[in-house]
Design an enzyme around this catalytic site. Structure first.
Site, PDB file in Angstrom:
ATOM      1  N   GLN A  71     122.840  33.736  13.710  1.00  0.00           N
ATOM      2  CA  GLN A  71     122.958  32.334  13.327  1.00  0.00           C
ATOM      3  C   GLN A  71     122.528  32.098  11.878  1.00  0.00           C
ATOM      4  O   GLN A  71     121.807  32.903  11.287  1.00  0.00           O
ATOM      5  CB  GLN A  71     122.095  31.473  14.242  1.00  0.00           C
ATOM      6  CG  GLN A  71     122.662  31.268  15.642  1.00  0.00           C
ATOM      7  CD  GLN A  71     121.861  30.230  16.409  1.00  0.00           C
ATOM      8  OE1 GLN A  71     121.066  30.564  17.263  1.00  0.00           O
ATOM      9  NE2 GLN A  71     122.084  28.965  16.102  1.00  0.00           N
ATOM     10  N   HIS A  72     122.995  30.971  11.346  1.00  0.00           N
ATOM     11  CA  HIS A  72     122.487  30.330  10.131  1.00  0.00           C
ATOM     12  C   HIS A  72     122.884  30.971   8.804  1.00  0.00           C
ATOM     13  O   HIS A  72     122.755  30.324   7.767  1.00  0.00           O
ATOM     14  CB  HIS A  72     120.956  30.234  10.148  1.00  0.00           C
ATOM     15  CG  HIS A  72     120.354  29.665  11.380  1.00  0.00           C
ATOM     16  ND1 HIS A  72     120.685  28.424  11.883  1.00  0.00           N
ATOM     17  CD2 HIS A  72     119.428  30.183  12.231  1.00  0.00           C
ATOM     18  CE1 HIS A  72     119.977  28.201  12.979  1.00  0.00           C
ATOM     19  NE2 HIS A  72     119.222  29.243  13.216  1.00  0.00           N
ATOM     20  N   ASP A 225     124.545  34.090  18.075  1.00  0.00           N
ATOM     21  CA  ASP A 225     124.002  35.138  18.941  1.00  0.00           C
ATOM     22  C   ASP A 225     123.212  34.588  20.120  1.00  0.00           C
ATOM     23  O   ASP A 225     123.313  35.104  21.242  1.00  0.00           O
ATOM     24  CB  ASP A 225     123.166  36.139  18.141  1.00  0.00           C
ATOM     25  CG  ASP A 225     122.081  35.510  17.285  1.00  0.00           C
ATOM     26  OD1 ASP A 225     121.925  34.269  17.301  1.00  0.00           O
ATOM     27  OD2 ASP A 225     121.373  36.261  16.587  1.00  0.00           O
TER      28      ASP A 225
END
Length: 474
Positions: A71-72, A225
């Site tokens: 992520q991110h 994820d």
């Protein structure tokens, strides 16, 4: 009858894992792995090479494909869709000051949580955009499009490559996707970077077909994820997964969105059309590593000592904030070992380490229950730390309820495969795959352990600043 296979891909911080899976049963038929470069900023083209290495041999066999990704991460592209700079990953914390300023600009933590579902922290993409705008204005000016890691890989797999796409689960961790409206907020993009950006299309349904591979396979939207892992362990409403890795993650599937102004719970969307509020601790498996190191044993030896100890560790309590903590929010805290006497033995120290870990995770579960107003109905233990026999056997005693421990597996890639099978089927719900090898653990509850822990936690709330020069090793 020939079996139908699907391909699930996990592009994590460390590596790409690819699983070829039976679409009907969820049986893993084959798997491959390729490493990623180290670091908190990485050329995202290295991920494409790892994807081709790990997943390439399976693409011709798969009827559908999906990518679960870390992520991110900020993948910045120019107007020709060339990489502007190395991707900043979730664990790059340089944008912490920018996160604080963006929260202030949004009107404070409560207003930020109400719009985004979460209070911004340094891991989230918008804070990295603001850092780039302030420190690399030439890169910010060139940036025309921003993707998440899984979006970038999905586009690479799409034979057409005429569009970019994502899902609401991963989008909800960017800091510019509103879980209130269910859409991108371009004003927040402009606030972060100084100008607007092209953003990927958000799949309108969790089982949407977003493209085709060169071999003709269905390409699903993919997801983050944590959302893929929830799919992989078949997490349902009211279920909580406790993932014990370097950090600990308590995640609950919820029918309704959360907006926790304390910031302890991040109110992400999930990959099924629901929500995935999460509470994260900074210290999890590292608590076991610490205990094993100071006692001079391996992990099996630590578990053996802990199981030989008494409930409550003979009055010894570990507050395990070794490198600060996030749940509760004590970034400068340090661990406290309390209650030792001349009778304290190695078994007590080992037991205190395991009980301290489990009490810390119990705080995460409690934060989720408060934020959602829902009691946890089922708890699953996953991650490397869940392989400790002491953790498995003491968890139901500390948490006060049975726990389910699935067999070790690549659950992010398995969840991506389940999403791929869902897109292929077109059904209303994802395929019902059995959670193979799961074992339920039960024990007599020991509520006094959690009570002692929380008493120590609250008593030390003001002991947050470490001595001068005492900084954690990163």
């Amino acid at each position: 009858m020939a079996r139908t296979t699907v391909l699930g891909i996990d592009s994590s911080t460390q590596s790409t894992k690819a699983l070829l899976v039976d679409a009907g049963t969820g049986e893993v038929l084959a798997q491959r792995r390729a490493p990623h470069p180290d670091g908190t900023e990485v050329d995202p083209r290295a991920w494409l090479a790892a994807l081709d290495d790990a997943a390439g041999p399976f693409l011709a066999e798969a009827a559908a494909v999906s990518v679960g990704g870390q992520q991110h991460g900020m993948v910045a592209l120019d107007e020709h869709d060339a990489v502007v700079r190395d991707a900043l990953l979730w664990n790059d914390t340089r944008s912490a000051p920018q996160a604080r300023r963006l929260v202030e600009e949004m009107g404070g933590a409560a207003a930020c949580a109400e719009e985004l579902g979460s209070v911004l922290v340094a891991s989230m993409t918008s804070t990295k955009l603001r850092w780039m705008a302030e420190h690399e204005p030439e890169h910010a000016a060139r940036t025309h499009r921003v993707l998440l890691p899984h979006d970038y890989l999905s586009h690479h797999l799409d034979a057409d490559r005429s569009s970019f796409f994502t899902d609401r689960g991963d989008a909800s961790g960017t800091g510019y996707f509103s879980t209130r409206t269910g859409a991108w907020d371009h004003a927040l993009v402009e606030q972060a970077l100084g100008h607007d950006l092209e953003l990927p299309q958000v799949a309108t349904a969790p089982n949407a077909v977003m493209g085709r591979t060169a071999a003709g396979a269905v390409l699903a939207a993919g997801t983050g994820d944590n959302m893929a892992a929830a799919l992989g362990v078949t997490l349902g409403p009211g279920d909580v997964s406790l993932s014990i890795g370097t950090s600990g993650v308590a995640a609950m599937v919820s029918e309704t969105r959360t907006a926790d102004p304390s910031g302890l719970v991040t109110g992400f969307a999930d990959a099924t059309g629901r929500y995935l509020p999460m509470a994260t601790t900074l210290n999890a498996a590292r608590i076991l590593e610490f205990g094993a190191r100071v006692l001079g044993v391996d992990h099996a030896g630590l578990a053996e000592l802990a199981l030989a100890g008494r409930p409550g560790a003979g009055g010894v309590t570990l507050l395990p904030y070794l490198d600060g903590e996030r749940t509760p929010d004590r970034p400068e805290a340090r661990a406290t070992l309390h209650g030792m006497s001349s009778r304290t033995g190695r078994e007590d120290i080992a037991r205190a380490c395991v009980e301290g870990l489990l009490c810390s995770l119990a705080d995460g579960v409690a934060a989720l229950e408060r934020a959602t107003g829902t009691a946890a109905e089922r708890i699953l233990l996953i991650g490397g730390g869940a392989q400790s026999e002491a953790v498995r056997r003491l968890a139901p005693a500390v948490l006060g309820r049975p726990v389910l421990v699935p067999a070790p597996a690549e659950y992010v890639a398995l969840g991506a495969a389940r999403q791929a099978a869902w897109a292929l089927s077109g059904e209303d719900e994802p395929p019902a795959w059995a959670l193979a090898g799961a074992r339920q653990y039960e024990a007599e509850p020991t509520p006094g352990v959690l009570e002692a822990y929380r008493t120590l936690r609250d008593r030390t709330a003001g002991w947050s600043r470490p001595p001068a020069g005492a900084h954690p090793q990163r």
